[in-house]
Design a protein around this motif. Structure first.
Motif, mmCIF file in Angstrom:
data_model
loop_
_atom_site.group_PDB
_atom_site.id
_atom_site.type_symbol
_atom_site.label_atom_id
_atom_site.label_comp_id
_atom_site.label_asym_id
_atom_site.label_seq_id
_atom_site.Cartn_x
_atom_site.Cartn_y
_atom_site.Cartn_z
ATOM 1 N N VAL A 176 -37.400 -93.292 -12.598
ATOM 2 C CA VAL A 176 -37.435 -92.017 -11.886
ATOM 3 C C VAL A 176 -38.347 -92.185 -10.681
ATOM 4 C CG1 VAL A 176 -37.872 -89.552 -12.035
ATOM 5 C CG2 VAL A 176 -37.109 -90.805 -14.068
ATOM 6 N N ALA A 177 -37.776 -92.126 -9.475
ATOM 7 C CA ALA A 177 -38.545 -92.301 -8.242
ATOM 8 C C ALA A 177 -38.932 -90.933 -7.697
ATOM 9 C CB ALA A 177 -37.725 -93.076 -7.217
ATOM 10 N N CYS A 178 -40.227 -90.621 -7.732
ATOM 11 C CA CYS A 178 -40.691 -89.294 -7.335
ATOM 12 C C CYS A 178 -41.183 -89.228 -5.896
ATOM 13 C CB CYS A 178 -41.819 -88.837 -8.259
ATOM 14 S SG CYS A 178 -41.355 -88.782 -10.012
ATOM 15 N N GLU A 179 -41.353 -90.384 -5.253
ATOM 16 C CA GLU A 179 -41.919 -90.378 -3.914
ATOM 17 C C GLU A 179 -41.027 -91.043 -2.878
ATOM 18 O OE1 GLU A 179 -46.661 -90.376 -5.031
ATOM 19 O OE2 GLU A 179 -45.671 -92.293 -4.664
ATOM 20 N N GLU A 180 -40.144 -91.947 -3.295
ATOM 21 C CA GLU A 180 -39.252 -92.633 -2.367
ATOM 22 C C GLU A 180 -37.811 -92.432 -2.800
ATOM 23 O OE1 GLU A 180 -41.118 -96.531 -0.479
ATOM 24 O OE2 GLU A 180 -41.079 -96.664 -2.661
ATOM 25 N N PRO A 181 -36.870 -92.340 -1.857
ATOM 26 C CA PRO A 181 -35.455 -92.225 -2.238
ATOM 27 C C PRO A 181 -34.978 -93.526 -2.877
ATOM 28 C CG PRO A 181 -35.691 -92.486 0.132
ATOM 29 C CD PRO A 181 -37.065 -92.283 -0.403
ATOM 30 N N PRO A 182 -33.974 -93.468 -3.723
ATOM 31 C CA PRO A 182 -33.494 -94.657 -4.436
ATOM 32 C C PRO A 182 -33.153 -95.829 -3.530
ATOM 33 C CG PRO A 182 -32.555 -92.704 -5.429
ATOM 34 C CD PRO A 182 -33.287 -92.247 -4.198
ATOM 35 N N GLU A 183 -32.558 -95.564 -2.374
ATOM 36 C CA GLU A 183 -32.175 -96.680 -1.505
ATOM 37 C C GLU A 183 -33.404 -97.441 -1.020
ATOM 38 O OE1 GLU A 183 -30.071 -99.491 -0.014
ATOM 39 O OE2 GLU A 183 -29.208 -97.852 -1.214
ATOM 40 N N ALA A 184 -34.492 -96.724 -0.750
ATOM 41 C CA ALA A 184 -35.729 -97.392 -0.342
ATOM 42 C C ALA A 184 -36.281 -98.238 -1.478
ATOM 43 C CB ALA A 184 -36.754 -96.360 0.106
ATOM 44 N N VAL A 185 -36.170 -97.737 -2.706
ATOM 45 C CA VAL A 185 -36.632 -98.504 -3.875
ATOM 46 C C VAL A 185 -35.810 -99.783 -4.015
ATOM 47 C CG1 VAL A 185 -36.888 -98.501 -6.385
ATOM 48 C CG2 VAL A 185 -37.454 -96.442 -5.074
ATOM 49 N N ARG A 186 -34.485 -99.664 -3.868
ATOM 50 C CA ARG A 186 -33.622 -100.854 -3.974
ATOM 51 C C ARG A 186 -33.990 -101.899 -2.927
ATOM 52 N NH1 ARG A 186 -29.711 -96.546 -4.211
ATOM 53 N NH2 ARG A 186 -29.111 -96.144 -6.393
#
Length: 491
Positions: A64-74
């Motif tokens: 669960v990414a609460c601070e960055e959008p999923p694409e940034a996490v990827r």
């Protein structure tokens, strides 16, 4: 008869060195808080916890990414070689990445209090866990969720609802929250105590050449773990934690009953016959170019010929330089290296950290089943910035580990200056005593250049062999195309 308390099952994180620090892993089915200042590595740890679960243990996970959008996490984790998109689909479907930054389309605004209701997000997390049959959950940036709530009462209620529902599902959860002023921001809401199962704290300090990253286990309810601070790195493959080497008292072999050949018959005789006592640590001290490394290569080669795997810690010379030096004498160390009977640990000359060296050596020693160790050299640790106290503590740990594992060790120590002794002195003063290392090691051999009228001679002497008789005489020696050769007794 009183009932024994139930044993808490552990879940391995898969993160290099962290499970050893944790005493075997995280408490399975419980929630643990990871806290630290900005930039200390909280997100990397949470991501790697989920990634290793999927790829190493076949345990589906939810991030669960609460601070960055999923694409940034990827994109961020792609730098470690982790392909989230393939794990999210690609026929595996073992990873789910949920966007809660903010949680779009699901959060309801309660008009009376003008606050968010996190219940829809919690419901979505639960549904995703049930769909994947997930065993691991990581919620990165938990505090940013609670900042959207109106009151501390709402924060506590939502936090309890979240942890209770995750606990009911039996998943192992990591939650991250930043620190401010030395305390987790969750403390401001008086809810840190509800993360009762464990707290991992990350920190960092500026170093001369790189940032020094620190990790400590503040608590882990019902489980034993390594207390105190350990160091870690963030490298190309994620986190690598360097726990203290666990020592196992009582495993040491019966010393003095067996001998390990030095590879030089004449030296074996000087050491009391047969070579170094098994499990001993020998320290060879001498001037630059006096032959310390050659003596060590003899020792390693003799062990390999006797079927004893070895590890070499290289500081001043690279593994290729040492292999080439062996080739120059006609010795084949390349074959045992390819066959994983001879392992090298290349230690950077600058920015060395004792815990890192010890951890990497212990891993290599277990990997090859090492019975011999060569480290070239101890004095380089001081040249690289370590204090004499730090070197002494490092050597104490290294010697204790070798004795516990039945490893016979050979260490080199360089004496400063061109000559160890002048005419008439024969054997000069040694930095070994200055660094107070002589009481830690079992055997000491001194190599020196000695000025004798119109020439310079090489002299050696065995100063100490703990618990064993030895020849204390002074002998000439030479380095030939066959290696180290001991000559006549000096009269």
């Amino acid at each position: 008869m009183p009932l024994s308390p139930p044993q808490i099952e552990r879940l391995k994180t898969g993160i290099a060195g962290l499970d050893l620090t944790l005493g075997g892993g995280l408490p399975k089915g419980r929630a643990v808080l990871v806290t630290g200042e900005t930039g200390t590595g909280k997100s990397v740890l949470l991501n790697e916890f989920v990634y290793r679960g999927v790829t190493q243990y076949g345990q589906p996970g939810v991030l669960v990414a609460c601070e960055e959008p999923p694409e940034a996490v990827r994109q961020n984790v792609a730098g470690f070689g982790w392909d989230y998109a393939a794990l999210e689909s690609g026929g595996t479907g073992q990873l789910a990445l949920l966007d809660a930054a903010p949680f779009k389309g699901e959060l309801e605004v309660v008009e009376a209090e003008q606050q968010y209701d996190l219940t829809p997000l919690i419901d979505t997390i639960v549904r995703t866990i049930e769909r994947l049959k997930a065993e691991r959950v990581a919620i990165d940036g938990l505090a940013s969720l609670f900042e959207r709530l109106h009151s501390e009462r709402s924060v506590r209620q939502m936090f309890l609802l979240l942890t209770q529902r995750l606990g009911d599902l039996g998943v192992t959860t990591l939650l991250s929250a930043p620190m401010k002023g030395g305390r987790s921001v969750l403390s401001e809401h008086a809810i840190e105590e509800f993360v009762a199962d464990g707290i991992i704290e990350l920190g960092q300090l500026p170093g001369e050449l790189r940032t020094i990253r620190k990790l400590s286990i503040r608590k882990m309810r019902g489980l034993d773990y390594q207390s105190g601070v350990v160091e870690f790195l963030i490298n190309d493959d994620g986190l690598e934690v360097f726990p203290r080497i666990p020592l196992k008292p009582g495993m040491a072999p019966e010393l003095l009953t067996a001998r390990k050949s030095s590879g030089i018959p004449g030296l074996d005789d000087l050491l009391g016959g047969g070579g170094y006592p098994e499990g001993h640590t020998a320290l060879v001290s001498g001037n630059s170019g006096s032959g310390k490394t050659v003596l060590g290569l003899h020792f390693i080669r003799a062990g390999l010929q006797a079927g004893e795997p070895a590890v070499v810690l290289t500081v001043e010379e690279s593994r290729e330089q040492l292999l080439q030096e062996a080739r120059n004498f006609g010795w084949d160390l390349d074959t045992p290296h390819r066959e994983n009977r001879l392992a090298f640990v290349d230690v950077p000359f600058s920015g060395m950290r004792a815990d890192q060296i010890l951890y990497q050596f212990a891993n290599k020693a277990h990997e090859v089943g090492a019975k011999r160790l060569m480290m070239d050299s101890i004095s380089a640790l001081i040249s690289g910035g370590a204090t004499q106290r730090e070197v002494r503590l490092f050597l104490e740990q290294l010697v204790s580990f070798c004795k516990a594992e039945g490893i016979t060790a050979f260490l080199t120590y360089a004496i400063s200056g061109a000559f160890g002794a002048a005419a008439g002195e024969l054997l000069g003063g040694s930095a070994i005593t200055e660094a107070r290392l002589s009481s830690i090691v079992d055997t000491i051999i001194l190599l020196n250049y000695v000025e004798q009228s119109d020439r310079v001679d090489k002299m050696m002497s065995v100063l100490k062999v703990r618990g064993s008789d030895h020849d204390p005489g002074i002998f000439r020696y030479a380095i030939t195309d066959r290696g180290f050769e001991i000559g006549e007794h000096f009269q």
